[in-house]
Design a protein around this motif. Structure first.
Motif, PDB file in Angstrom:
ATOM      1  N   VAL A  67       0.830  -1.210   0.000  1.00  0.00           N
ATOM      2  CA  VAL A  67       0.000   0.000   0.000  1.00  0.00           C
ATOM      3  C   VAL A  67       0.860   1.253   0.000  1.00  0.00           C
ATOM      4  O   VAL A  67       0.634   2.186  -0.782  1.00  0.00           O
ATOM      5  CB  VAL A  67      -0.951  -0.004   1.219  1.00  0.00           C
ATOM      6  CG1 VAL A  67      -1.646   1.360   1.367  1.00  0.00           C
ATOM      7  CG2 VAL A  67      -1.988  -1.110   1.079  1.00  0.00           C
ATOM      8  N   ALA A  68       1.854   1.301   0.886  1.00  0.00           N
ATOM      9  CA  ALA A  68       2.706   2.485   0.982  1.00  0.00           C
ATOM     10  C   ALA A  68       3.471   2.730  -0.318  1.00  0.00           C
ATOM     11  O   ALA A  68       3.653   3.882  -0.741  1.00  0.00           O
ATOM     12  CB  ALA A  68       3.679   2.333   2.151  1.00  0.00           C
ATOM     13  N   ARG A  69       3.925   1.654  -0.960  1.00  0.00           N
ATOM     14  CA  ARG A  69       4.620   1.815  -2.230  1.00  0.00           C
ATOM     15  C   ARG A  69       3.672   2.401  -3.293  1.00  0.00           C
ATOM     16  O   ARG A  69       4.055   3.279  -4.071  1.00  0.00           O
ATOM     17  CB  ARG A  69       5.175   0.469  -2.694  1.00  0.00           C
ATOM     18  CG  ARG A  69       5.880   0.484  -4.052  1.00  0.00           C
ATOM     19  CD  ARG A  69       7.147   1.329  -4.041  1.00  0.00           C
ATOM     20  NE  ARG A  69       8.101   0.882  -3.047  1.00  0.00           N
ATOM     21  CZ  ARG A  69       9.000  -0.090  -3.234  1.00  0.00           C
ATOM     22  NH1 ARG A  69       9.049  -0.724  -4.412  1.00  0.00           N
ATOM     23  NH2 ARG A  69       9.839  -0.420  -2.268  1.00  0.00           N
ATOM     24  N   ALA A  70       2.437   1.923  -3.293  1.00  0.00           N
ATOM     25  CA  ALA A  70       1.456   2.448  -4.248  1.00  0.00           C
ATOM     26  C   ALA A  70       1.146   3.915  -3.978  1.00  0.00           C
ATOM     27  O   ALA A  70       0.914   4.693  -4.911  1.00  0.00           O
ATOM     28  CB  ALA A  70       0.177   1.613  -4.188  1.00  0.00           C
ATOM     29  N   TRP A  71       1.135   4.294  -2.716  1.00  0.00           N
ATOM     30  CA  TRP A  71       0.872   5.695  -2.370  1.00  0.00           C
ATOM     31  C   TRP A  71       1.999   6.631  -2.800  1.00  0.00           C
ATOM     32  O   TRP A  71       1.769   7.806  -3.069  1.00  0.00           O
ATOM     33  CB  TRP A  71       0.688   5.822  -0.857  1.00  0.00           C
ATOM     34  CG  TRP A  71      -0.648   5.370  -0.340  1.00  0.00           C
ATOM     35  CD1 TRP A  71      -1.768   5.082  -1.052  1.00  0.00           C
ATOM     36  CD2 TRP A  71      -0.998   5.163   1.035  1.00  0.00           C
ATOM     37  NE1 TRP A  71      -2.786   4.702  -0.224  1.00  0.00           N
ATOM     38  CE2 TRP A  71      -2.348   4.750   1.062  1.00  0.00           C
ATOM     39  CE3 TRP A  71      -0.294   5.285   2.236  1.00  0.00           C
ATOM     40  CZ2 TRP A  71      -3.009   4.474   2.259  1.00  0.00           C
ATOM     41  CZ3 TRP A  71      -0.948   4.999   3.432  1.00  0.00           C
ATOM     42  CH2 TRP A  71      -2.300   4.603   3.436  1.00  0.00           C
ATOM     43  N   THR A  72       3.213   6.115  -2.829  1.00  0.00           N
ATOM     44  CA  THR A  72       4.378   6.978  -3.068  1.00  0.00           C
ATOM     45  C   THR A  72       4.979   6.824  -4.459  1.00  0.00           C
ATOM     46  O   THR A  72       5.817   7.635  -4.854  1.00  0.00           O
ATOM     47  CB  THR A  72       5.483   6.687  -2.031  1.00  0.00           C
ATOM     48  OG1 THR A  72       5.837   5.291  -2.088  1.00  0.00           O
ATOM     49  CG2 THR A  72       4.994   7.018  -0.621  1.00  0.00           C
ATOM     50  N   ASP A  73       4.576   5.802  -5.194  1.00  0.00           N
ATOM     51  CA  ASP A  73       5.172   5.529  -6.504  1.00  0.00           C
ATOM     52  C   ASP A  73       4.052   5.330  -7.525  1.00  0.00           C
ATOM     53  O   ASP A  73       3.489   4.233  -7.637  1.00  0.00           O
ATOM     54  CB  ASP A  73       6.045   4.270  -6.412  1.00  0.00           C
ATOM     55  CG  ASP A  73       6.790   3.976  -7.703  1.00  0.00           C
ATOM     56  OD1 ASP A  73       6.372   4.464  -8.773  1.00  0.00           O
ATOM     57  OD2 ASP A  73       7.791   3.228  -7.647  1.00  0.00           O
ATOM     58  N   PRO A  74       3.711   6.375  -8.292  1.00  0.00           N
ATOM     59  CA  PRO A  74       2.597   6.274  -9.252  1.00  0.00           C
ATOM     60  C   PRO A  74       2.773   5.160 -10.274  1.00  0.00           C
ATOM     61  O   PRO A  74       1.796   4.496 -10.647  1.00  0.00           O
ATOM     62  CB  PRO A  74       2.603   7.651  -9.932  1.00  0.00           C
ATOM     63  CG  PRO A  74       3.225   8.567  -8.928  1.00  0.00           C
ATOM     64  CD  PRO A  74       4.263   7.740  -8.236  1.00  0.00           C
ATOM     65  N   ALA A  75       4.002   4.921 -10.720  1.00  0.00           N
ATOM     66  CA  ALA A  75       4.235   3.861 -11.701  1.00  0.00           C
ATOM     67  C   ALA A  75       3.953   2.497 -11.083  1.00  0.00           C
ATOM     68  O   ALA A  75       3.363   1.617 -11.733  1.00  0.00           O
ATOM     69  CB  ALA A  75       5.669   3.933 -12.219  1.00  0.00           C
ATOM     70  N   TYR A  76       4.367   2.316  -9.831  1.00  0.00           N
ATOM     71  CA  TYR A  76       4.088   1.050  -9.151  1.00  0.00           C
ATOM     72  C   TYR A  76       2.583   0.873  -8.958  1.00  0.00           C
ATOM     73  O   TYR A  76       2.048  -0.220  -9.162  1.00  0.00           O
ATOM     74  CB  TYR A  76       4.789   0.982  -7.800  1.00  0.00           C
ATOM     75  CG  TYR A  76       4.498  -0.299  -7.057  1.00  0.00           C
ATOM     76  CD1 TYR A  76       5.156  -1.476  -7.392  1.00  0.00           C
ATOM     77  CD2 TYR A  76       3.537  -0.345  -6.046  1.00  0.00           C
ATOM     78  CE1 TYR A  76       4.865  -2.675  -6.736  1.00  0.00           C
ATOM     79  CE2 TYR A  76       3.247  -1.529  -5.391  1.00  0.00           C
ATOM     80  CZ  TYR A  76       3.911  -2.688  -5.740  1.00  0.00           C
ATOM     81  OH  TYR A  76       3.613  -3.871  -5.091  1.00  0.00           O
ATOM     82  N   LYS A  77       1.900   1.943  -8.577  1.00  0.00           N
ATOM     83  CA  LYS A  77       0.451   1.855  -8.385  1.00  0.00           C
ATOM     84  C   LYS A  77      -0.238   1.429  -9.675  1.00  0.00           C
ATOM     85  O   LYS A  77      -1.161   0.605  -9.658  1.00  0.00           O
ATOM     86  CB  LYS A  77      -0.112   3.198  -7.907  1.00  0.00           C
ATOM     87  CG  LYS A  77      -1.628   3.181  -7.744  1.00  0.00           C
ATOM     88  CD  LYS A  77      -2.155   4.543  -7.317  1.00  0.00           C
ATOM     89  CE  LYS A  77      -3.665   4.545  -7.256  1.00  0.00           C
ATOM     90  NZ  LYS A  77      -4.207   5.863  -6.877  1.00  0.00           N
ATOM     91  N   GLN A  78       0.201   1.979 -10.789  1.00  0.00           N
ATOM     92  CA  GLN A  78      -0.393   1.604 -12.063  1.00  0.00           C
ATOM     93  C   GLN A  78      -0.199   0.119 -12.342  1.00  0.00           C
ATOM     94  O   GLN A  78      -1.122  -0.576 -12.766  1.00  0.00           O
ATOM     95  CB  GLN A  78       0.214   2.435 -13.197  1.00  0.00           C
ATOM     96  CG  GLN A  78      -0.418   2.157 -14.559  1.00  0.00           C
ATOM     97  CD  GLN A  78       0.149   3.057 -15.640  1.00  0.00           C
ATOM     98  OE1 GLN A  78       1.159   3.728 -15.459  1.00  0.00           O
ATOM     99  NE2 GLN A  78      -0.509   3.083 -16.785  1.00  0.00           N
TER     100      GLN A  78
END
Length: 208
Positions: A67-78
């Motif tokens: 979750v935290a990675r998705a919040w801070t890294d838009p490419a990872y969230k995508q």
């Protein structure tokens, strides 16, 4: 991959253990636990503490990092929203009961909550062991019929205009909720943000 199943629509679960109270593996584990306790190898209180640790600390910390990675890294969230299984595996979390993952995102207008109506399918690699209430018949039946009422019992009161979507996991498809990032936490680091995320937030029975 099977389609999503919000609000408890029938999706044809095909679990080998539908007809029994516990699957064969769970029965064997319980028998082993009882034997170890009877022989004095381990005390029940100690075993309970170990289980609680895996339910609330070790497993959910994996999901919190996702979750935290998705919040801070838009490419990872995508990548996470497009192929959750692969994106989660990037962080080293994979394995049995973590295949075919789907992440659903909370937004100001949508709140998601997960359930497994016929048993207790659950994404172990990112959430650890399922809590007792998640496996209980009252939760599995009531969250489909009255999700707002159940959420209120967990302390989550949503605005009337917020849509509640209930996602029914299967043996082939498991869901995880991506909570909304708190607006006041924009300057926090990824580890600091991960510390805010709870197991219940990733099930949908809490906001974080």
């Amino acid at each position: 991959m099977s389609a999503k199943h919000p609000q408890g629509q029938d999706h044809g679960h095909d679990h080998a253990h539908q007809g029994s109270a516990l699957p064969d593996v769970a029965l064997r584990v319980k028998a082993l636990e009882d034997l170890m306790i009877e022989k004095g190898v381990i005390e029940r209180a100690t075993l309970d503490r170990i289980i609680e640790t895996y339910e609330t600390a070790i497993g959910p910390r994996n999901g919190a990092r996702v979750v935290a990675r998705a919040w801070t890294d838009p490419a990872y969230k995508q990548r996470l929203m497009q192929d959750a299984t692969a994106a989660i595996a990037e962080l080293g979390y994979r394995g049995a009961q973590g295949e075919n993952m789907v992440v659903v995102e909370n937004t100001p207008g949508i709140h998601n909550v997960i359930v497994c109506t016929l048993c207790s399918c659950y994404p172990w690699p990112v959430l650890g062991l399922p809590p007792v209430w998640y496996k209980s018949a009252p939760y599995r039946s009531r969250v489909v019929k009255d999700p707002r009422g159940v959420l209120q019992e967990f302390g989550v009161t949503l605005a009337a205009e917020t849509e509640v979507r209930v996602w029914d996991s299967t043996a082939e498809l498991r869901y995880m909720v991506l909570p909304m990032r708190p607006a006041s936490m924009e300057a926090r680091s990824e580890p600091e943000l991960a510390a805010l995320v709870t197991r219940d937030g990733m099930i949908g029975t809490a906001l974080l």
